[in-house]
Enzyme design. Structure first.
Site, PDB file in Angstrom:
ATOM      1  CB  SER A 129      -8.249   2.177  -9.423  1.00 49.90           C
ATOM      2  OG  SER A 129      -8.292   1.112  -8.571  1.00 49.90           O
ATOM      3  CE1 TYR A 142      -7.850   3.711  -3.505  1.00 49.48           C
ATOM      4  CE2 TYR A 142      -8.284   1.724  -4.945  1.00 49.48           C
ATOM      5  CZ  TYR A 142      -7.429   2.930  -4.723  1.00 49.48           C
ATOM      6  OH  TYR A 142      -7.192   3.551  -5.766  1.00 49.48           O
TER       7      TYR A 142
END
Length: 226
Positions: A129, A142
């Protein structure tokens, strides 16, 4: 016939990758978190073999050692979970779940199938990501899991070079997936999937990495919405 193992095939780019690999005649194995989910994935991806283990419980992956293919052309880590919030508010369980699904389970599953990957000089694709490169407010847990996934990929690439195993990290920006819809809800923003990357675009990049000629490795690719 190439053989692939995919996590996260229930939605987003993982679903598209599974569909495309099956359509071209490859053998596809999928991971499901429960027997009910396995039945759903099996019905959706006709011809795929589905095995059960919950990525939120990394120790369950150990039991898969005897039930997976002896040779794999690719392992595609497309599963992931996200929960936003400031460090001051994030509880232990939130941290544990994101680290388990996004980092620890990819490490354990990769270890379990390394002999199969070595047998085919296969490719590991880790769908990371943009948060794996830069951490923003409210993204700490995250982003930490994705920064760790980048470190895992870098170490694995160096360690497995002698065995011919290639490792690719993809860093998509915001992509129009159910996870993105959840993120927008948590951010209190309206969600328009047309504003973000089509998951098919990321799926294409994943398949390109898997199909790349053996004389090269795609190490790191960032994909950003226009």
């Amino acid at each position: 016939m190439a053989t692939h193992l995919i996590t996260g095939a229930g939605s987003g780019m993982g679903r598209i990758v599974a569909q495309r690999l099956l359509a071209r005649g490859d053998q596809v194995w999928l991971l499901a978190r429960s027997t009910q989910r396995a039945a759903e994935l099996g019905a959706e991806h006709e011809g795929a073999v589905v095995v059960v283990a919950d990525l939120a419980r990394p120790h369950e992956l150990e039991s898969l050692a005897g039930s997976l293919p002896d040779a794999l052309d690719s392992l595609i880590h497309a599963a992931g979970v996200v929960e936003l919030g400031p460090v001051a508010d994030l509880g232990t369980q939130v941290w544990q779940e994101q680290l388990a699904v996004n980092l620890i389970s990819p490490a354990v599953l990769t270890r379990v199938v390394l002999p199969a990957l070595r047998a085919r000089r296969g490719t590991v694709v880790m769908v990371n990501s943009g948060a794996g490169l830069h951490a923003h407010p409210h993204w700490s847990a995250y982003a930490a899991s994705k920064h760790g996934l980048r470190a895992l990929a870098d170490s694995l690439r160096a360690e497995e070079h002698e065995h011919g195993v290639r490792v690719t990290s993809l860093y998509p920006g915001r992509t129009a997936t159910p996870m993105q819809a959840k993120v927008h809800h948590q951010e209190g923003k309206e969600y328009d999937p047309a504003e973000w990357i089509d998951p098919a675009t990321v799926a294409e990049a994943i398949i390109t990495a898997v199909d790349l000629s053996e004389d090269a490795t795609i190490t790191d690719v960032s994909i950003r919405p226009n």
